[in-house]
Design an enzyme around this catalytic site. Structure first.
Site, PDB file in Angstrom:
ATOM      1  N   ASP A  63     -35.778   1.517  19.890  1.00 26.08           N
ATOM      2  CA  ASP A  63     -36.654   0.601  19.712  1.00 26.08           C
ATOM      3  C   ASP A  63     -37.792   1.090  19.554  1.00 26.08           C
ATOM      4  OD1 ASP A  63     -36.378   0.119  22.129  1.00 26.08           O
ATOM      5  OD2 ASP A  63     -36.842  -1.757  22.248  1.00 26.08           O
ATOM      6  N   ASP A  69     -34.107   6.733   7.174  1.00 20.57           N
ATOM      7  CA  ASP A  69     -34.335   5.585   6.064  1.00 20.57           C
ATOM      8  C   ASP A  69     -35.960   5.686   6.531  1.00 20.57           C
ATOM      9  OD1 ASP A  69     -31.917   5.289   4.657  1.00 20.57           O
ATOM     10  OD2 ASP A  69     -32.324   3.506   4.239  1.00 20.57           O
ATOM     11  N   LYS A 110     -29.880   3.698  24.014  1.00 23.24           N
ATOM     12  CA  LYS A 110     -30.332   2.451  24.004  1.00 23.24           C
ATOM     13  C   LYS A 110     -29.569   2.468  25.490  1.00 23.24           C
ATOM     14  CE  LYS A 110     -31.854  -1.630  23.079  1.00 23.24           C
ATOM     15  NZ  LYS A 110     -33.479  -2.105  23.026  1.00 23.24           N
ATOM     16  N   TYR A 146     -19.461   3.094  13.486  1.00 15.62           N
ATOM     17  CA  TYR A 146     -19.339   3.124  12.081  1.00 15.62           C
ATOM     18  C   TYR A 146     -17.543   3.553  12.027  1.00 15.62           C
ATOM     19  CZ  TYR A 146     -23.395   3.636   9.322  1.00 15.62           C
ATOM     20  OH  TYR A 146     -24.881   3.605   8.932  1.00 15.62           O
ATOM     21  N   ASP A 154     -28.970   5.810  10.764  1.00 17.53           N
ATOM     22  CA  ASP A 154     -28.683   5.237   9.881  1.00 17.53           C
ATOM     23  C   ASP A 154     -30.065   4.992   9.580  1.00 17.53           C
ATOM     24  OD1 ASP A 154     -27.602   4.616   7.273  1.00 17.53           O
ATOM     25  OD2 ASP A 154     -27.459   2.940   8.385  1.00 17.53           O
TER      26      ASP A 154
HETATM   27  C1  IPM Z   1     -26.297   6.496   4.488  1.00 21.49           C
HETATM   28  C2  IPM Z   1     -25.860   6.077   3.841  1.00 21.49           C
HETATM   29  C3  IPM Z   1     -24.665   6.044   4.372  1.00 21.49           C
HETATM   30  C4  IPM Z   1     -24.647   5.483   5.523  1.00 21.49           C
HETATM   31  C5  IPM Z   1     -23.806   4.369   3.718  1.00 21.49           C
HETATM   32  C6  IPM Z   1     -23.598   4.804   1.898  1.00 21.49           C
HETATM   33  C7  IPM Z   1     -22.499   4.338   4.003  1.00 21.49           C
HETATM   34  O1  IPM Z   1     -26.121   4.786   4.001  1.00 21.49           O
HETATM   35  O2  IPM Z   1     -25.756   8.495   3.970  1.00 21.49           O
HETATM   36  O3  IPM Z   1     -26.803   6.499   5.181  1.00 21.49           O
HETATM   37  O4  IPM Z   1     -24.878   3.703   6.021  1.00 21.49           O
HETATM   38  O5  IPM Z   1     -24.177   6.554   6.224  1.00 21.49           O
HETATM   39 MG    MG Z   2     -28.180   5.301   5.553  1.00 21.78          MG
END
Ligand code: IPM
Ligand code: MG
Length: 356
Positions: free
Chosen positions: A222, A250, A190, A135, A246
């Site tokens: 993975d 999710d 990884k 990042y 990240d």
């Molecule tokens: C998160 C989001 C951010 C990230 C984006 C909006 C930059 O996806 O907080 O997970 O990738 O960290």
């Molecule tokens: Mg995110």
């Protein structure tokens, strides 16, 4: 205690309004000051993280953040896009430890896309390193490839890197969190392919010597993605890098059926933090009064616990949220037959009322 309120874009302002309502109902003395951020910062001051906003965030004891981003800013150059605001806040304030709990509320078991027996009782914590990795690693950009099979062609490139101290400090956060919970930590890497993550694995293994009471397991990313949907309850605390975290967070969030329920905390070395819902700005439903404010309200609870040292007030908010769910109130994203659909503002008001 000073709280910086950064509503941002899309549904950000409406959900933040509800969290502020709840904070104001606690009977504590908070000083709250708002500032524009993301697309709203760009519109107001020509930058997603205006100087005044960064100054406010730096001076505050804690930051309550809504969400940033809207398709209408997609054509701006990268440095001016809304996402740069949250990345800039993380970097400038040294918010390296991102805590993303994924908890399934029993009342919402039916909202998950997974079978209830796979997810019922789910309570896991993902700890994502937030200020390093690909990042932020430099160099990065688009250039003429200096070597390799495509030498001379244009290429895009980023750099994955982690310093030893960066890995150590997030590993400590992981072990300490595991110690307070089920005493199991899964470090996701990884290492079979990436040098950076072999190094990560070695350092985490070394830090483990200081936490003999915590069981450490290493898992490739993975496989971790697969196990998260196959048997998520086997996890207790997961610690991983910025990029993998990240993605996995999710996936973990969606196990619970609604990303609209999940709070998050991003902490620095002194537990100063930025608190935001795990979901995004949802510009498609902005202004309609239907967004779920609970993730933001629960983020405010995390703020009381981690940064403002008011754990009993955090519990009050969390209990109030459980109560409104038990009473059958649901925003559109978690609505199902037999429950009562309410809008953003009514949900906020219901939580205030349930505070008792
Ligand atoms: C998160 C989001 C951010 C990230 C984006 C909006 C930059 O996806 O907080 O997970 O990738 O960290
Ligand atoms: Mg995110």
């Amino acid at each position: 205690m000073k709280i910086a309120i950064l509503p941002g874009d899309g549904i950000g302002p409406e959900i933040i309004e509800q969290a502020v309502k709840v904070l104001n109902a606690l009977g504590e003395k908070f000083e709250m000051e708002s500032a524009p951020v993301g697309g709203a910062g760009y519109v107001a001051h020509g930058h997603p993280l205006p100087d005044a906003t960064l100054k406010l965030a730096t001076e505050a004891d804690a930051i309550l953040f809504g969400a940033v981003g809207d398709w209408k800013y997609d054509t701006l150059e990268r440095a001016l896009r809304p996402e740069q605001a949250i990345l800039g806040l993380r970097k400038n304030l040294g918010l390296f430890a991102n805590l993303r709990p994924a908890i399934l509320y029993p009342e919402l078991a039916g909202a998950s896309t997974l079978k209830p027996e796979v997810v019922s009782g789910l309570d896991i914590l993902i700890i994502r390193e937030l200020t390093g990795d690909i990042y932020f690693g430099k160099p990065r950009g688009v250039r003429i490839a200096p070597d390799g099979p495509f030498e001379g062609e244009r290429e895009g490139f980023d750099t994955m890197r982690y310093a030893e101290s960066e890995i150590r400090r997030i590993a400590h956060v992981g072990f300490q969190a595991a110690r307070k919970r089920g005493k199991r930590l899964t470090s996701v890497d990884k290492a079979n392919v990436l040098e950076t993550f072999q190094f990560w694995k070695d350092i985490v293994t070394d830090v483990h010597k200081e936490y003999p009471d915590v069981a450490l397991e290493h898992m490739y990313v993975d496989n971790a993605a697969m196990q998260l949907v196959r048997a998520p309850k086997k996890f207790d605390v997961i610690v991983t890098g910025n990029m993998f975290g990240d993605i996995l967070s999710d996936a973990a969030a969606m196990l619970t059926g609604s990303i609209g329920m999940l709070p998050s905390a991003s902490l620095d070395a002194n537990n100063k933090g930025l608190y935001e819902p795990s979901h995004g700005s949802a510009p498609d439903i902005a202004g309609k009064g239907i967004a779920n404010p609970l993730a933001t309200i629960l983020s405010a609870a995390m703020m009381l616990r981690y940064s403002l040292n008011l754990p009993e007030q955090a519990v009050r908010i969390e209990s109030a949220v459980k109560k409104v769910l038990a009473d059958g109130l649901r925003t559109a994203d978690i609505h199902e037959a037999g429950t009562t659909r309410v809008g953003t503002s009514d949900m906020g008001a219901a939580v205030v009322k349930a505070l008792g």
